[in-house]
Write a protein that holds these residues in place. Structure first.
Motif, PDB file in Angstrom:
ATOM      1  N   PRO A  94       0.848  -1.195   0.000  1.00  0.00           N
ATOM      2  CA  PRO A  94       0.000   0.000   0.000  1.00  0.00           C
ATOM      3  C   PRO A  94       0.883   1.245   0.000  1.00  0.00           C
ATOM      4  O   PRO A  94       2.085   1.155   0.276  1.00  0.00           O
ATOM      5  CB  PRO A  94      -0.760  -0.120   1.329  1.00  0.00           C
ATOM      6  N   MET A  95       0.305   2.378  -0.338  1.00  0.00           N
ATOM      7  CA  MET A  95       1.043   3.640  -0.251  1.00  0.00           C
ATOM      8  C   MET A  95       0.599   4.384   1.002  1.00  0.00           C
ATOM      9  O   MET A  95      -0.566   4.716   1.149  1.00  0.00           O
ATOM     10  CB  MET A  95       0.810   4.519  -1.486  1.00  0.00           C
ATOM     11  N   TYR A  96       1.542   4.610   1.895  1.00  0.00           N
ATOM     12  CA  TYR A  96       1.279   5.380   3.102  1.00  0.00           C
ATOM     13  C   TYR A  96       2.100   6.663   3.045  1.00  0.00           C
ATOM     14  O   TYR A  96       3.341   6.610   3.043  1.00  0.00           O
ATOM     15  CB  TYR A  96       1.659   4.592   4.359  1.00  0.00           C
ATOM     16  N   ASN A  97       1.414   7.796   2.961  1.00  0.00           N
ATOM     17  CA  ASN A  97       2.101   9.090   2.945  1.00  0.00           C
ATOM     18  C   ASN A  97       3.200   9.139   1.883  1.00  0.00           C
ATOM     19  O   ASN A  97       4.320   9.566   2.143  1.00  0.00           O
ATOM     20  CB  ASN A  97       2.664   9.410   4.333  1.00  0.00           C
ATOM     21  N   PHE A  98       2.856   8.670   0.686  1.00  0.00           N
ATOM     22  CA  PHE A  98       3.702   8.718  -0.509  1.00  0.00           C
ATOM     23  C   PHE A  98       4.891   7.758  -0.464  1.00  0.00           C
ATOM     24  O   PHE A  98       5.766   7.823  -1.324  1.00  0.00           O
ATOM     25  CB  PHE A  98       4.202  10.145  -0.788  1.00  0.00           C
ATOM     26  N   GLY A  99       4.942   6.866   0.516  1.00  0.00           N
ATOM     27  CA  GLY A  99       6.055   5.927   0.594  1.00  0.00           C
ATOM     28  C   GLY A  99       5.586   4.522   0.899  1.00  0.00           C
ATOM     29  O   GLY A  99       4.388   4.234   0.943  1.00  0.00           O
ATOM     30  N   ILE A 100       6.557   3.639   1.093  1.00  0.00           N
ATOM     31  CA  ILE A 100       6.222   2.277   1.483  1.00  0.00           C
ATOM     32  C   ILE A 100       5.969   2.251   2.992  1.00  0.00           C
ATOM     33  O   ILE A 100       6.411   3.139   3.721  1.00  0.00           O
ATOM     34  CB  ILE A 100       7.349   1.291   1.113  1.00  0.00           C
ATOM     35  N   PRO A 101       5.249   1.249   3.505  1.00  0.00           N
ATOM     36  CA  PRO A 101       5.048   1.144   4.950  1.00  0.00           C
ATOM     37  C   PRO A 101       6.387   1.033   5.681  1.00  0.00           C
ATOM     38  O   PRO A 101       7.329   0.403   5.187  1.00  0.00           O
ATOM     39  CB  PRO A 101       4.228  -0.143   5.095  1.00  0.00           C
ATOM     40  N   SER A 102       6.469   1.636   6.852  1.00  0.00           N
ATOM     41  CA  SER A 102       7.720   1.588   7.617  1.00  0.00           C
ATOM     42  C   SER A 102       8.085   0.160   8.005  1.00  0.00           C
ATOM     43  O   SER A 102       9.271  -0.167   8.137  1.00  0.00           O
ATOM     44  CB  SER A 102       7.613   2.469   8.865  1.00  0.00           C
ATOM     45  N   SER A 103       7.086  -0.709   8.169  1.00  0.00           N
ATOM     46  CA  SER A 103       7.365  -2.107   8.498  1.00  0.00           C
ATOM     47  C   SER A 103       8.107  -2.799   7.355  1.00  0.00           C
ATOM     48  O   SER A 103       8.977  -3.646   7.582  1.00  0.00           O
ATOM     49  CB  SER A 103       6.061  -2.857   8.805  1.00  0.00           C
ATOM     50  N   ALA A 138       0.881  -2.816  -6.146  1.00  0.00           N
ATOM     51  CA  ALA A 138       0.811  -1.529  -5.468  1.00  0.00           C
ATOM     52  C   ALA A 138      -0.605  -0.980  -5.491  1.00  0.00           C
ATOM     53  O   ALA A 138      -1.198  -0.816  -6.563  1.00  0.00           O
ATOM     54  CB  ALA A 138       1.764  -0.534  -6.137  1.00  0.00           C
ATOM     55  N   ALA A 139      -1.161  -0.721  -4.317  1.00  0.00           N
ATOM     56  CA  ALA A 139      -2.511  -0.161  -4.207  1.00  0.00           C
ATOM     57  C   ALA A 139      -2.417   1.253  -3.644  1.00  0.00           C
ATOM     58  O   ALA A 139      -1.742   1.488  -2.643  1.00  0.00           O
ATOM     59  CB  ALA A 139      -3.375  -1.038  -3.302  1.00  0.00           C
ATOM     60  N   ARG A 140      -3.110   2.180  -4.295  1.00  0.00           N
ATOM     61  CA  ARG A 140      -3.058   3.591  -3.885  1.00  0.00           C
ATOM     62  C   ARG A 140      -4.460   4.192  -3.881  1.00  0.00           C
ATOM     63  O   ARG A 140      -5.282   3.898  -4.741  1.00  0.00           O
ATOM     64  CB  ARG A 140      -2.202   4.409  -4.868  1.00  0.00           C
ATOM     65  N   GLY A 141      -4.703   5.084  -2.942  1.00  0.00           N
ATOM     66  CA  GLY A 141      -5.984   5.784  -2.884  1.00  0.00           C
ATOM     67  C   GLY A 141      -6.140   6.785  -3.995  1.00  0.00           C
ATOM     68  O   GLY A 141      -7.238   7.021  -4.497  1.00  0.00           O
ATOM     69  N   GLY A 142      -5.025   7.401  -4.418  1.00  0.00           N
ATOM     70  CA  GLY A 142      -5.024   8.352  -5.518  1.00  0.00           C
ATOM     71  C   GLY A 142      -4.342   7.757  -6.735  1.00  0.00           C
ATOM     72  O   GLY A 142      -4.048   6.563  -6.779  1.00  0.00           O
ATOM     73  N   ASP A 150       5.039   9.402  -7.016  1.00  0.00           N
ATOM     74  CA  ASP A 150       5.228   7.956  -6.896  1.00  0.00           C
ATOM     75  C   ASP A 150       6.682   7.678  -6.533  1.00  0.00           C
ATOM     76  O   ASP A 150       7.526   7.435  -7.391  1.00  0.00           O
ATOM     77  CB  ASP A 150       4.856   7.251  -8.198  1.00  0.00           C
ATOM     78  N   THR A 151       6.978   7.700  -5.245  1.00  0.00           N
ATOM     79  CA  THR A 151       8.329   7.380  -4.787  1.00  0.00           C
ATOM     80  C   THR A 151       8.541   5.868  -4.673  1.00  0.00           C
ATOM     81  O   THR A 151       9.680   5.405  -4.625  1.00  0.00           O
ATOM     82  CB  THR A 151       8.598   8.006  -3.410  1.00  0.00           C
ATOM     83  N   GLN A 152       7.456   5.108  -4.641  1.00  0.00           N
ATOM     84  CA  GLN A 152       7.572   3.661  -4.434  1.00  0.00           C
ATOM     85  C   GLN A 152       8.230   2.950  -5.603  1.00  0.00           C
ATOM     86  O   GLN A 152       9.132   2.120  -5.407  1.00  0.00           O
ATOM     87  CB  GLN A 152       6.192   3.059  -4.195  1.00  0.00           C
ATOM     88  N   THR A 153       7.770   3.246  -6.816  1.00  0.00           N
ATOM     89  CA  THR A 153       8.252   2.510  -7.979  1.00  0.00           C
ATOM     90  C   THR A 153       9.760   2.628  -8.155  1.00  0.00           C
ATOM     91  O   THR A 153      10.450   1.605  -8.278  1.00  0.00           O
ATOM     92  CB  THR A 153       7.508   2.957  -9.256  1.00  0.00           C
ATOM     93  N   ALA A 173      -3.101  -0.724  -8.712  1.00  0.00           N
ATOM     94  CA  ALA A 173      -4.535  -0.455  -8.543  1.00  0.00           C
ATOM     95  C   ALA A 173      -4.611   0.925  -7.907  1.00  0.00           C
ATOM     96  O   ALA A 173      -4.293   1.093  -6.722  1.00  0.00           O
ATOM     97  CB  ALA A 173      -5.192  -1.507  -7.657  1.00  0.00           C
ATOM     98  N   GLU A 174      -4.994   1.923  -8.704  1.00  0.00           N
ATOM     99  CA  GLU A 174      -4.935   3.312  -8.244  1.00  0.00           C
ATOM    100  C   GLU A 174      -6.306   3.976  -8.279  1.00  0.00           C
ATOM    101  O   GLU A 174      -7.217   3.531  -8.959  1.00  0.00           O
ATOM    102  CB  GLU A 174      -3.965   4.103  -9.112  1.00  0.00           C
ATOM    103  N   GLY A 175      -6.398   5.075  -7.523  1.00  0.00           N
ATOM    104  CA  GLY A 175      -7.648   5.825  -7.464  1.00  0.00           C
ATOM    105  C   GLY A 175      -8.709   5.113  -6.646  1.00  0.00           C
ATOM    106  O   GLY A 175      -9.908   5.354  -6.828  1.00  0.00           O
ATOM    107  N   LEU A 176      -8.284   4.277  -5.708  1.00  0.00           N
ATOM    108  CA  LEU A 176      -9.234   3.443  -4.972  1.00  0.00           C
ATOM    109  C   LEU A 176     -10.096   4.231  -3.988  1.00  0.00           C
ATOM    110  O   LEU A 176     -11.121   3.725  -3.529  1.00  0.00           O
ATOM    111  CB  LEU A 176      -8.480   2.326  -4.232  1.00  0.00           C
ATOM    112  N   ASN A 177      -9.691   5.446  -3.679  1.00  0.00           N
ATOM    113  CA  ASN A 177     -10.500   6.311  -2.809  1.00  0.00           C
ATOM    114  C   ASN A 177     -11.173   7.443  -3.582  1.00  0.00           C
ATOM    115  O   ASN A 177     -11.621   8.425  -2.990  1.00  0.00           O
ATOM    116  CB  ASN A 177      -9.639   6.906  -1.688  1.00  0.00           C
ATOM    117  N   MET A 178     -11.279   7.285  -4.891  1.00  0.00           N
ATOM    118  CA  MET A 178     -11.820   8.345  -5.740  1.00  0.00           C
ATOM    119  C   MET A 178     -13.195   7.995  -6.311  1.00  0.00           C
ATOM    120  O   MET A 178     -13.583   8.477  -7.359  1.00  0.00           O
ATOM    121  CB  MET A 178     -10.823   8.648  -6.870  1.00  0.00           C
ATOM    122  N   GLY A 179     -13.901   7.155  -5.610  1.00  0.00           N
ATOM    123  CA  GLY A 179     -15.245   6.786  -6.046  1.00  0.00           C
ATOM    124  C   GLY A 179     -15.307   5.332  -6.488  1.00  0.00           C
ATOM    125  O   GLY A 179     -14.321   4.753  -6.933  1.00  0.00           O
ATOM    126  N   GLU A 180     -16.504   4.756  -6.346  1.00  0.00           N
ATOM    127  CA  GLU A 180     -16.676   3.331  -6.613  1.00  0.00           C
ATOM    128  C   GLU A 180     -16.379   2.962  -8.063  1.00  0.00           C
ATOM    129  O   GLU A 180     -15.759   1.926  -8.337  1.00  0.00           O
ATOM    130  CB  GLU A 180     -18.114   2.916  -6.264  1.00  0.00           C
TER     131      GLU A 180
END
Length: 200
Positions: A94-103, A138-142, A150-153, A173-180
């Protein structure tokens, strides 16, 4: 038999969107190939941030380590052995705050070890983990792929290349928080990419 190391990093576990698309891929290859899949949830590992003490444990010869150093070195040793044993690494990110999870960063910090997964030469660093591939889900809300946000790629590509894995593929999978409607199209596009990756 092909060995796949599947690394999940969503705080939402199997309900995370990155987990869902990665599991779709894993289910497909399980049906199509003779594979052994090892699943790791780095969020549940609760790895500490890397410390100097832990790094020093790696650099101390095994015969010279005390019990504390043995325990600290074993954290990285076990992770590295799982990576070495894999033919393919699957990442659900997932993308958290434009980066990868700290874990996930903490997990990577235990993989990048001079003399173990890469070495320094007069021509620069050389990765030691060859003949492997990586597939990133990679799943992103935007919508960020291909943009400066996109710092992840680039990070994930550089990291895998650094340790010797040059075959790195991405499924977004992007735009997942931008409507159904947008979310449904994103999942459909990811499914099409998975079919493309597994049709051979």
């Amino acid at each position: 038999m092909k060995t796949v190391l599947a690394i999940f990093s969503s705080l939402n576990g199997d309900q995370g969107n990155s987990s869902k698309i990665a599991n779709e891929y894993l289910s497909t290859i399980e049906n199509n190939e003779a594979v052994r899949i090892k699943r790791v949830d780095v969020a549940s590992l609760a790895l500490d941030h890397l410390t100097n003490e832990e790094m020093q444990a790696w650099m101390t010869d095994a015969s010279q380590r005390n019990d504390t150093k043995h325990a600290l070195a074993k954290i990285s040793d076990d992770i590295v052995e799982e990576v070495k044993a894999a033919d393919e690494i699957v990442l659900a990110v997932p993308m958290y705050n434009f980066g990868i999870p700290s874990s996930l960063k903490a997990y990577f910090d235990r993989i990048a070890r001079a003399g173990v997964t890469f070495k320094y030469t007069e021509n620069g660093p050389v990765g030691l983990l060859e003949n492997k591939s990586a597939t990133v889900f990679a799943a992103r809300g935007g919508v960020y792929a291909g943009s400066e946000f996109d710092t992840q790629t680039p990070y994930l590509t550089h990291f895998f290349n650094f340790i010797g894995i040059s075959d790195v593929k991405f499924v977004y999978a992007e735009g997942l928080n931008m409507g159904e409607d947008i979310a449904n199209k994103a999942f459909a596009a990811a499914s099409e990419k998975i079919i493309e990756l597994t049709k051979n």
